[in-house]
Design a protein around this motif. Structure first.
Motif, PDB file in Angstrom:
ATOM      1  N   UNK A  29       0.766  -1.045   0.182  1.00 61.42           N
ATOM      2  CA  UNK A  29      -0.043   0.098   0.003  1.00 61.42           C
ATOM      3  C   UNK A  29       0.884   1.267  -0.045  1.00 61.42           C
ATOM      4  N   UNK A  30       0.446   2.251  -0.795  1.00 55.54           N
ATOM      5  CA  UNK A  30       1.487   3.390  -0.813  1.00 55.54           C
ATOM      6  C   UNK A  30       0.451   4.723  -0.477  1.00 55.54           C
ATOM      7  N   UNK A  31      -0.517   4.453  -0.157  1.00 57.47           N
ATOM      8  CA  UNK A  31      -1.543   5.932   0.238  1.00 57.47           C
ATOM      9  C   UNK A  31      -2.937   5.329   0.900  1.00 57.47           C
ATOM     10  N   UNK A  32      -3.412   6.081   1.685  1.00 55.12           N
ATOM     11  CA  UNK A  32      -4.544   5.720   2.500  1.00 55.12           C
ATOM     12  C   UNK A  32      -5.362   6.992   2.441  1.00 55.12           C
ATOM     13  N   UNK A  35     -12.735   8.930   4.371  1.00 62.25           N
ATOM     14  CA  UNK A  35     -13.722   9.570   3.904  1.00 62.25           C
ATOM     15  C   UNK A  35     -14.913   8.975   4.454  1.00 62.25           C
ATOM     16  N   UNK A  36     -16.086   9.708   4.289  1.00 60.46           N
ATOM     17  CA  UNK A  36     -17.377   9.150   4.539  1.00 60.46           C
ATOM     18  C   UNK A  36     -18.361   9.008   3.381  1.00 60.46           C
ATOM     19  N   UNK A  37     -18.931   7.923   3.400  1.00 60.88           N
ATOM     20  CA  UNK A  37     -19.791   7.594   2.349  1.00 60.88           C
ATOM     21  C   UNK A  37     -21.151   7.103   2.811  1.00 60.88           C
ATOM     22  N   UNK A  38     -22.385   7.495   2.602  1.00 55.82           N
ATOM     23  CA  UNK A  38     -23.505   7.176   3.124  1.00 55.82           C
ATOM     24  C   UNK A  38     -23.605   6.956   4.763  1.00 55.82           C
ATOM     25  N   UNK A  39     -22.863   7.986   5.415  1.00 52.91           N
ATOM     26  CA  UNK A  39     -22.659   7.750   6.886  1.00 52.91           C
ATOM     27  C   UNK A  39     -21.746   6.547   7.465  1.00 52.91           C
ATOM     28  N   UNK A  40     -21.181   6.164   6.363  1.00 54.19           N
ATOM     29  CA  UNK A  40     -20.284   5.031   6.799  1.00 54.19           C
ATOM     30  C   UNK A  40     -18.906   5.369   6.598  1.00 54.19           C
ATOM     31  N   UNK A  41     -17.776   4.988   7.599  1.00 59.15           N
ATOM     32  CA  UNK A  41     -16.212   5.325   7.550  1.00 59.15           C
ATOM     33  C   UNK A  41     -15.839   4.504   6.440  1.00 59.15           C
ATOM     34  N   UNK A  42     -15.076   5.115   5.245  1.00 62.55           N
ATOM     35  CA  UNK A  42     -14.581   4.451   4.052  1.00 62.55           C
ATOM     36  C   UNK A  42     -12.973   4.746   4.262  1.00 62.55           C
ATOM     37  N   UNK A  43     -12.295   3.861   3.508  1.00 65.32           N
ATOM     38  CA  UNK A  43     -10.823   4.025   3.419  1.00 65.32           C
ATOM     39  C   UNK A  43     -10.588   3.831   1.849  1.00 65.32           C
ATOM     40  N   UNK A  44     -10.072   4.709   1.334  1.00 65.92           N
ATOM     41  CA  UNK A  44      -9.568   4.412   0.008  1.00 65.92           C
ATOM     42  C   UNK A  44      -8.059   4.126  -0.054  1.00 65.92           C
ATOM     43  N   UNK A  45      -7.517   2.859  -0.528  1.00 59.84           N
ATOM     44  CA  UNK A  45      -6.203   2.529  -0.488  1.00 59.84           C
ATOM     45  C   UNK A  45      -5.662   2.280  -1.939  1.00 59.84           C
ATOM     46  N   UNK A  46      -4.480   2.968  -2.004  1.00 60.63           N
ATOM     47  CA  UNK A  46      -3.836   2.908  -3.433  1.00 60.63           C
ATOM     48  C   UNK A  46      -2.673   1.921  -3.325  1.00 60.63           C
ATOM     49  N   UNK A  47      -2.630   1.008  -4.322  1.00 57.74           N
ATOM     50  CA  UNK A  47      -1.528   0.042  -4.589  1.00 57.74           C
ATOM     51  C   UNK A  47      -0.841   0.482  -5.814  1.00 57.74           C
ATOM     52  N   UNK A  48       0.328  -0.243  -6.257  1.00 60.55           N
ATOM     53  CA  UNK A  48       0.785   0.075  -7.386  1.00 60.55           C
ATOM     54  C   UNK A  48      -0.035  -0.323  -8.682  1.00 60.55           C
ATOM     55  N   UNK A  49      -0.969  -1.575  -8.344  1.00 56.70           N
ATOM     56  CA  UNK A  49      -1.767  -2.188  -9.536  1.00 56.70           C
ATOM     57  C   UNK A  49      -3.103  -1.922  -9.388  1.00 56.70           C
ATOM     58  N   UNK A  50      -3.721  -1.246  -8.341  1.00 58.37           N
ATOM     59  CA  UNK A  50      -4.981  -0.944  -7.997  1.00 58.37           C
ATOM     60  C   UNK A  50      -5.309  -0.139  -6.995  1.00 58.37           C
ATOM     61  N   UNK A  51      -6.379   0.063  -6.792  1.00 59.50           N
ATOM     62  CA  UNK A  51      -7.051   0.959  -5.668  1.00 59.50           C
ATOM     63  C   UNK A  51      -8.296   0.373  -5.152  1.00 59.50           C
ATOM     64  N   UNK A  52      -8.351   0.010  -3.689  1.00 58.36           N
ATOM     65  CA  UNK A  52      -9.456  -0.476  -3.084  1.00 58.36           C
ATOM     66  C   UNK A  52     -10.258   0.352  -2.290  1.00 58.36           C
ATOM     67  N   UNK A  53     -11.492   0.613  -2.269  1.00 60.94           N
ATOM     68  CA  UNK A  53     -12.305   1.016  -1.322  1.00 60.94           C
ATOM     69  C   UNK A  53     -12.988   0.259  -0.382  1.00 60.94           C
TER      70      UNK A  53
END
Length: 86
Positions: A29-32, A35-53
């Motif tokens: 992982x190289x960044x996190x 943020x909040x989406x529809x009242x839920x805590x969320x994390x955007x994680x960036x990797x070299x090949x993809x990003x996960x929410x």
């Protein structure tokens, strides 16, 4: 992979704080970003090949972390702008 970033929740009424446990991320992982989406805590994680929410559907319950979407990384294509001939 254990994150070197800690998420802390604050309860101002009780004057307490606690660590929010994070999902089981992929290695590399190289960044996190939080943020909040529809009242839920969320994390955007960036990797070299993809990003996960990741979405925490029940606050404070580590098992409620759900990988909402994986966005593949697209190789950068250089854009050639044609020149006008006069």
């Amino acid at each position: 992979m254990k994150s070197n970033v800690i998420i802390v929740s604050l309860d101002f009424a009780k004057e307490t704080f606690a660590e929010v446990l994070q999902p089981n991320y992929l290695d590399g992982r190289w960044y996190e970003t939080l943020f909040v989406l529809n009242g839920c805590l969320c994390i955007l994680c960036g990797y070299n090949v993809c990003a996960d929410i990741w979405v925490m559907k029940q606050f404070g319950i580590i098992e409620s972390w759900t990988n909402l979407v994986m966005i593949p990384r697209v190789a950068h294509q250089s854009v050639r702008i044609p020149t006008l001939r006069t």
